[in-house]
Structure formats: C-alpha cells, structure tokens
Scaffold this motif. Sequence first.
Motif, PDB file in Angstrom:
ATOM      1  N   TYR A   1      -0.584   9.904  11.468  1.00  0.00           N
ATOM      2  CA  TYR A   1      -0.922  10.418  12.790  1.00  0.00           C
ATOM      3  C   TYR A   1      -0.602   9.216  13.718  1.00  0.00           C
ATOM      4  O   TYR A   1       0.718   8.366  13.385  1.00  0.00           O
ATOM      5  CB  TYR A   1      -2.076   8.990  12.152  1.00  0.00           C
ATOM      6  N   GLY A   2      -0.746   9.825  14.717  1.00  0.00           N
ATOM      7  CA  GLY A   2       0.229   8.759  16.187  1.00  0.00           C
ATOM      8  C   GLY A   2      -0.829   8.028  16.873  1.00  0.00           C
ATOM      9  O   GLY A   2       0.044   7.204  17.421  1.00  0.00           O
TER      10      GLY A   2
ATOM     11  N   GLU B   1     -12.213  -0.635  17.708  1.00  0.00           N
ATOM     12  CA  GLU B   1     -10.825  -1.655  17.487  1.00  0.00           C
ATOM     13  C   GLU B   1      -9.907  -0.026  17.021  1.00  0.00           C
ATOM     14  O   GLU B   1     -10.291   1.025  16.641  1.00  0.00           O
ATOM     15  CB  GLU B   1     -10.734  -1.192  15.785  1.00  0.00           C
ATOM     16  N   PHE B   2      -8.491  -0.375  17.984  1.00  0.00           N
ATOM     17  CA  PHE B   2      -7.928   0.799  17.630  1.00  0.00           C
ATOM     18  C   PHE B   2      -6.402   0.421  17.493  1.00  0.00           C
ATOM     19  O   PHE B   2      -6.508  -0.955  17.689  1.00  0.00           O
ATOM     20  CB  PHE B   2      -6.718   0.832  19.396  1.00  0.00           C
ATOM     21  N   ILE B   3      -5.750   1.117  16.713  1.00  0.00           N
ATOM     22  CA  ILE B   3      -4.217   0.777  15.988  1.00  0.00           C
ATOM     23  C   ILE B   3      -3.710   1.648  16.998  1.00  0.00           C
ATOM     24  O   ILE B   3      -3.404   2.983  16.736  1.00  0.00           O
ATOM     25  CB  ILE B   3      -4.152   0.942  14.710  1.00  0.00           C
ATOM     26  N   LEU B   4      -2.352   1.235  17.447  1.00  0.00           N
ATOM     27  CA  LEU B   4      -0.932   2.033  17.764  1.00  0.00           C
ATOM     28  C   LEU B   4      -0.062   2.736  16.988  1.00  0.00           C
ATOM     29  O   LEU B   4      -0.043   1.880  15.592  1.00  0.00           O
ATOM     30  CB  LEU B   4      -0.399   0.741  18.982  1.00  0.00           C
ATOM     31  N   GLY B   5      -0.075   4.455  17.184  1.00  0.00           N
ATOM     32  CA  GLY B   5       1.830   4.339  16.643  1.00  0.00           C
ATOM     33  C   GLY B   5       2.721   4.166  16.618  1.00  0.00           C
ATOM     34  O   GLY B   5       2.872   2.961  18.350  1.00  0.00           O
TER      35      GLY B   5
ATOM     36  N   ALA C   1      -6.493   9.415  13.779  1.00  0.00           N
ATOM     37  CA  ALA C   1      -7.618   8.744  12.604  1.00  0.00           C
ATOM     38  C   ALA C   1      -8.259   8.194  12.563  1.00  0.00           C
ATOM     39  O   ALA C   1      -8.720   7.682  13.621  1.00  0.00           O
ATOM     40  CB  ALA C   1      -6.400   8.542  11.361  1.00  0.00           C
ATOM     41  N   VAL C   2      -9.156   9.078  12.062  1.00  0.00           N
ATOM     42  CA  VAL C   2     -11.138   8.301  12.781  1.00  0.00           C
ATOM     43  C   VAL C   2     -11.788   7.485  11.545  1.00  0.00           C
ATOM     44  O   VAL C   2     -12.017   8.586  10.434  1.00  0.00           O
ATOM     45  CB  VAL C   2     -11.951   9.027  14.126  1.00  0.00           C
TER      46      VAL C   2
ATOM     47  N   GLN D   1      -7.186   1.050   5.452  1.00  0.00           N
ATOM     48  CA  GLN D   1      -5.765   1.243   5.181  1.00  0.00           C
ATOM     49  C   GLN D   1      -5.150   2.266   5.363  1.00  0.00           C
ATOM     50  O   GLN D   1      -4.149   2.402   4.713  1.00  0.00           O
ATOM     51  CB  GLN D   1      -6.009   0.224   3.909  1.00  0.00           C
ATOM     52  N   ALA D   2      -6.161   3.893   4.618  1.00  0.00           N
ATOM     53  CA  ALA D   2      -5.643   5.331   4.747  1.00  0.00           C
ATOM     54  C   ALA D   2      -5.117   5.478   6.791  1.00  0.00           C
ATOM     55  O   ALA D   2      -4.176   5.825   6.436  1.00  0.00           O
ATOM     56  CB  ALA D   2      -6.774   5.734   4.792  1.00  0.00           C
ATOM     57  N   ALA D   3      -5.867   4.904   7.371  1.00  0.00           N
ATOM     58  CA  ALA D   3      -5.379   4.716   8.455  1.00  0.00           C
ATOM     59  C   ALA D   3      -4.310   4.033   9.367  1.00  0.00           C
ATOM     60  O   ALA D   3      -2.799   4.912   9.544  1.00  0.00           O
ATOM     61  CB  ALA D   3      -6.303   4.984   9.456  1.00  0.00           C
ATOM     62  N   GLU D   4      -3.671   3.230   8.357  1.00  0.00           N
ATOM     63  CA  GLU D   4      -2.665   2.981   9.172  1.00  0.00           C
ATOM     64  C   GLU D   4      -1.005   2.918   7.975  1.00  0.00           C
ATOM     65  O   GLU D   4      -0.365   2.609   8.381  1.00  0.00           O
ATOM     66  CB  GLU D   4      -2.577   1.129   8.248  1.00  0.00           C
ATOM     67  N   SER D   5      -1.723   4.126   7.056  1.00  0.00           N
ATOM     68  CA  SER D   5      -0.424   4.254   6.313  1.00  0.00           C
ATOM     69  C   SER D   5       0.418   5.068   7.017  1.00  0.00           C
ATOM     70  O   SER D   5       1.531   6.006   7.046  1.00  0.00           O
ATOM     71  CB  SER D   5      -0.915   4.248   4.446  1.00  0.00           C
TER      72      SER D   5
END
Length: 387
Positions: free
Chosen positions: A103-104, A126-130, A57-58, A92-96
């Motif tokens: 998303y991975g 900024e990176f958010i891990l899956g 997710a970008v 918020q959409a990416a975290e959801s």
Amino acid sequence: MNIWTIMTYELRRLFRSRSMLLNMFLLPLVLIFLLGASLSGVVGVKSATKIEPVRVAVVNPTGEGQSAMIAAFLKLPDIQKVIVPQDAESRQAAESGLRTGKYGYAVIVPDGFDSEVQQGGKAQLEFILGKNHTDNLTAGTAFDNFLSTVNYKQAAAAALGPQALAVAAPSSGDREAVKLGDLNNGGRTYTASQFYAASMLLMFLLYSGMTVTNSLFSEKDNHTLHRINSMPVKASELFIGKMLGVGIVSIIQCLAIILLSDWLFGVYWGNRPGLLLLFCLLMIIASMTMSIVVSIFSKTAAGARSIISVITVGMTFISGGMAPLPDSWVNTLGAFTINHWVLQAIIRMMLHSGLPQLTPNLLMISVICLVMLCGAIFSYWKVGYHE
C-alpha cells in the motif's frame, strides 16, 4: 556636431575589432546553448507532475459500524482516478502492507463514523503515511478535501438547523479532488535555456563596461588625448561622444542576443517586449556609469579591467546567474547586485506575471541607475578626462 563625429568614429572603431565582435555577439550565444543544453534538468521550473493512482488501505469496520459515506466517497469518478481503495482487515494489516510496499497510504475509519457525523459531530479519520511523498500528498489531499467538505456542511447545519444535515453527504462538485503542478503563473514554466539566456544577457551587458574602459584608456595609451584636447573640441564633447558610441553598440548587442536566441534556440522572452527593452536599457546605463567611475579613478587600463571583471563575475554568481543557489542566498546577498533585480523581472515576464509584480524591480533598478549616474557625473566633475 563634434559629439556626432566622435560617436561615429567610435562605432567604426568598435565594429572593426574582431575580438570585440566575437566576445560581445558570438560568445553569449555559445554560452546560452551550452549551459541551456547541459543543465536542462537542473535549472528551470519543472513541468506539472503526472498523478499516478495510489493504493490506499482502507480499514472500514464491519457490520453496523461500517461507513457508507466513505464507501460512496471512494466510488466517485474523480477519486477513482487518483485512489485505488483496498480493504484491510485491521490496522496491523494496513501497517504491514505499508512496510512491504503493498500500500502507499492507509486510512483508519473509526467505528460509527456515519452516526457521529449525522448527530452533528466532527468528521475525523486516522491517516498512516507511506514511503512515497507524492503518494502521501495525493491521497492526503483527497481525504482532507472530503473531511473539509463534510465539516463545512456540519457547521452550516449547526447554524441553519437540523434540516441542513441533508446536504452533509459528500459530492464530487465541479472541481478536481487532487491537482499537482505549478499553480502560480497560470501553470507556465521556464526552461534552462530561458534562464541562462537572461543570465548571460545581463552578464554581457555588465561586460559592456569593459568596452567603456577600453574606449577611455585607448586615447590615453595612444597619447592622442592631448592632441584631441588641443583641437576645438571640448573634453565633455569627447567624453559624451565616446559613451554614446559604446551605448549604441551595447543596445545592438542586447537586441542581437534576444533575437538570435529566440530564432536559434527558441528562447521565449515573455509577452512584454517594451518592458524587456526598458530593463535592458537601464542595465546598460548602470553598467556604463559603474565603469565610468572605475575608469576615472583607476590609473591603468589593466587595473580598471580587473576591477570590472571581478565585479561582473561576482554579481552574476551572487545573483544565482551561474549556478543554482539556495533561495535564502539569492534573496539576501543577491539583492545587493544589479543583476538580481533585472534577472528576476525577466523571469517573471517569461512567466507572464502582472505589472504589479514587475513594478518593484523597475523602481529599484531605476534608483540604482540614478545613483550610479550621479556618481559618474561627480567623478567626471572631480577628476575629469585627460592625460
């Protein structure tokens, strides 16, 4: 001549024993087959992992704050093999999407990323891990490579002047963006059959010490040692002849295990056969000298056999030759065993390691053999071989 005669007799006696032939030649091959087949998924180095594309997710700002550099980076052919970019409206959409598994991985692009980079600022994302570790590793490696390239060129621009900023645009280069697998040893791996072939070979070479015990105590138990000593045969000649006979049988056993495991099970022993045989020869010397010390100071054959069995099984287990053990155990406790140094050397030869990696093991096992040989000579000088 006496030594030659005694050695020949010892060889005849050993090869006439069916139990000896079964235990020394057949049993190791059976164990290699059973352990290699049953533990193929537990022991050994796994093959290189196949990379599956990661849905990322970008979150890229719209309007003037949108990053063209990120968009161009995600369109590179190498990147498209490992990353499937999907636009997300907000953080918020990416975290959801990460929580639901849509998303991975997620990347948050800060507003004005391109302008910040063009003005000489540090490139940051900024990176958010899956949930999946492999997906995190794949996507993280790709974006870390991108940031490292940009920041490296920024540093070059700061040193060489503003004209160097033209090279700050990301490029694919000549190397892959992400590569998973065993990067050591040229990507070579070893199987459970290879591991247990080496482990069982060393364990049964240690068990050759049992043959030494049986040979030394056979004359005592049969009450023939006194009669042999009354003949024109020195005690040292009798002792050396017996040890040469056992040593030749152990060498034949070693060659049989190596050749038959290669022929029957396809076990690859590496590209250094001469060095492999040298390590095996040193292992035989260490085993025989250890058994000589135990046999000379033991009063009965049963007691000597029990001690040698405990030592052999204990060394094989502590060195990790029977079951996978934590590396911390193998590298600390295992270092006090004979098996450890030879087993690690054989595994490295299977992986085509260089000679500098094998030299410490060769030196250590040589020192062990020298110490054990001195102990055997001292024991024979102190106690002797007599009824």
